[in-house]
Scaffold this active site. Structure first.
Site, short mmCIF file in Angstrom:
data_model
loop_
_atom_site.label_atom_id
_atom_site.label_comp_id
_atom_site.label_asym_id
_atom_site.label_seq_id
_atom_site.Cartn_x
_atom_site.Cartn_y
_atom_site.Cartn_z
N GLN A 8 0.56 -5.91 51.95
CA GLN A 8 -0.53 -6.83 52.29
C GLN A 8 -1.59 -6.07 53.07
O GLN A 8 -2.63 -6.62 53.41
CB GLN A 8 0.01 -7.98 53.14
CG GLN A 8 1.06 -8.81 52.44
CD GLN A 8 1.75 -9.76 53.40
OE1 GLN A 8 1.26 -10.83 53.70
NE2 GLN A 8 2.91 -9.37 53.90
N ASP B 172 -5.08 -0.79 54.73
CA ASP B 172 -5.40 0.42 55.48
C ASP B 172 -5.14 1.73 54.73
O ASP B 172 -5.46 2.81 55.24
CB ASP B 172 -4.64 0.43 56.82
CG ASP B 172 -3.12 0.27 56.64
OD1 ASP B 172 -2.57 0.69 55.61
OD2 ASP B 172 -2.49 -0.28 57.58
N HIS C 161 -3.75 -7.50 48.85
CA HIS C 161 -4.95 -8.01 49.53
C HIS C 161 -6.10 -7.01 49.49
O HIS C 161 -7.03 -7.10 50.30
CB HIS C 161 -4.62 -8.38 50.99
CG HIS C 161 -3.70 -9.57 51.09
ND1 HIS C 161 -2.98 -9.86 52.21
CD2 HIS C 161 -3.39 -10.54 50.19
CE1 HIS C 161 -2.25 -10.96 52.00
NE2 HIS C 161 -2.47 -11.38 50.78
N SER D 170 6.00 -8.25 58.44
CA SER D 170 5.12 -9.34 57.98
C SER D 170 5.58 -10.64 58.62
O SER D 170 6.77 -10.94 58.66
CB SER D 170 5.16 -9.48 56.46
OG SER D 170 4.40 -10.61 56.07
P1 NAD Z 1 0.65 -10.62 60.60
O1 NAD Z 1 -0.31 -10.09 61.60
O2 NAD Z 1 0.63 -12.07 60.29
O3 NAD Z 1 2.16 -10.31 61.09
C1 NAD Z 1 2.58 -9.05 61.53
C2 NAD Z 1 4.07 -9.14 61.77
O4 NAD Z 1 4.54 -7.85 62.09
C3 NAD Z 1 4.43 -10.06 62.95
O5 NAD Z 1 5.48 -10.91 62.51
C4 NAD Z 1 4.91 -9.10 64.04
O6 NAD Z 1 5.98 -9.64 64.79
C5 NAD Z 1 5.37 -7.92 63.23
N1 NAD Z 1 5.23 -6.62 63.90
C6 NAD Z 1 4.14 -6.15 64.56
N2 NAD Z 1 4.37 -4.89 64.98
C7 NAD Z 1 5.61 -4.56 64.57
C8 NAD Z 1 6.41 -3.40 64.68
N3 NAD Z 1 5.97 -2.30 65.29
N4 NAD Z 1 7.63 -3.40 64.13
C9 NAD Z 1 8.13 -4.51 63.48
N5 NAD Z 1 7.42 -5.65 63.35
C10 NAD Z 1 6.18 -5.67 63.87
O7 NAD Z 1 0.50 -9.73 59.31
P2 NAD Z 1 0.86 -9.98 57.76
O8 NAD Z 1 2.12 -10.75 57.64
O9 NAD Z 1 0.70 -8.67 57.08
O10 NAD Z 1 -0.26 -10.95 57.17
C11 NAD Z 1 -1.53 -11.11 57.63
C12 NAD Z 1 -2.69 -10.42 56.93
O11 NAD Z 1 -3.16 -9.46 57.83
C13 NAD Z 1 -2.44 -9.65 55.68
O12 NAD Z 1 -3.17 -10.23 54.69
C14 NAD Z 1 -3.04 -8.25 55.91
O13 NAD Z 1 -3.94 -7.96 54.85
C15 NAD Z 1 -3.83 -8.39 57.15
N6 NAD Z 1 -3.87 -7.25 58.09
C16 NAD Z 1 -3.70 -5.96 57.65
C17 NAD Z 1 -3.75 -4.90 58.57
C18 NAD Z 1 -3.58 -3.50 58.05
O14 NAD Z 1 -3.99 -3.21 56.93
N7 NAD Z 1 -2.95 -2.63 58.83
C19 NAD Z 1 -3.94 -5.16 59.91
C20 NAD Z 1 -4.13 -6.48 60.33
C21 NAD Z 1 -4.07 -7.52 59.40
#
Ligand code: NAD
Length: 242
Positions: free
Chosen positions: A86, A89, A106, A180
């Site tokens: 999802q 990056d 995404h 996620s």
């Molecule tokens: P989300 O932000 O909803 O959830 C992130 C999850 O990861 C949370 O449940 C959290 O507890 C967990 N988490 C955070 N750090 C962690 C770690 N170090 N180890 C284990 N677990 C950890 O993200 P999502 O479910 O991917 O969905 C939301 C949307 O956010 C997606 O569509 C995505 O495109 C977008 N997004 C992407 C990025 C990226 O590309 N890096 C960054 C922010 C949001």
């Protein structure tokens, strides 16, 4: 094996997830930055590009972490059939995952496209244009508005990628979901499809998720540590070359 990753796989690379403290959605209101509003309102496009321009240097400079590398190890050991992310990056590609095996469900923030004619642009070049004062960049071919090639709220999902992801989910024997929250659909429905078709589900997350009850195992902790441990337990120890 099918691996589904979310923003939590990249937090250890310094990219905040959306919902944790400091995440973009704690400072920008996603309801104000929907796809419809982007298409119809110049002021929304300006806010969107302000947010995207603030976020891009972090994405551009981020390096893959132990979790991304562990997924490469699973792939090189012949264990991984499908990687769906999802994330926008590009860190799986930077870690060395086979681009043919990755579905960016995404989209990607490392590309920009015109919402009218679809022409693609290099994100770095468009980023510089915005920094130089072009606060809403337009297409040089058709004058349509440019947008990072990510799926915004209210924007249709990429059809082919979504179909392929669900097809692969319904055929896998094991799905590992890493970092996620499993609240954003349709991606959050992938584990349901896998479990309904008889696959085992492993959830790696530092917090509980709504789908933990469906999982055969829940690894509560850091994605980097949990995925490295999983790879060691699978008897795979060669570090992937960068
Ligand atoms: P989300 O932000 O909803 O959830 C992130 C999850 O990861 C949370 O449940 C959290 O507890 C967990 N988490 C955070 N750090 C962690 C770690 N170090 N180890 C284990 N677990 C950890 O993200 P999502 O479910 O991917 O969905 C939301 C949307 O956010 C997606 O569509 C995505 O495109 C977008 N997004 C992407 C990025 C990226 O590309 N890096 C960054 C922010 C949001």
């Amino acid at each position: 094996m099918f691996v589904l990753t979310g923003a939590g796989v990249s937090t250890e690379s310094g990219i905040p997830d959306f919902r944790s403290p400091g995440g973009l959605w704690t400072r920008y209101d996603p309801r104000e930055l929907t796809y419809d509003k982007f298409c119809s309102c110049e002021e929304t496009r300006r806010s969107y590009w302000r947010m995207a321009t603030e976020a891009y240097p972090t994405l551009d400079h981020a390096r893959p972490n132990a979790a991304h590398r562990a997924i490469v190890q699973l792939e090189r050991a012949g264990r991984l059939l499908q990687l769906v992310t999802q994330n926008i990056d590009g860190l799986h590609q930077k870690a060395g995952s086979d681009t043919e095996r990755i579905i960016e469900i995404h989209g990607s923030a490392l590309r920009v496209s015109c919402i009218e004619c679809g022409k693609e642009f290099d994100r770095g070049q468009v980023h510089r244009r915005v920094l130089e004062g072009d606060s809403v960049p337009y297409c040089d071919a058709c004058r349509g508005p440019l947008k990072p090639a990510t799926v915004s709220f209210g924007q249709p999902m990429p059809e082919r990628e979504t179909l392929e992801a669900f097809e692969a989910a319904s055929k896998c024997d094991l799905m590992i979901v890493v970092g996620s929250s499993l609240v954003v659909y349709p991606a959050a429905g992938l584990p349901d499809s896998a479990v309904a078709a008889g696959a085992r589900l492993i959830i790696v997350n530092k917090e509980p998720t709504d789908k933990d009850a469906n999982a055969a195992a829940v690894l509560r902790g850091s994605a980097g540590e949990a995925m490295s441990m999983l790879v060691r337990h699978a008897g795979i120890d060669a570090e992937p070359r960068p």
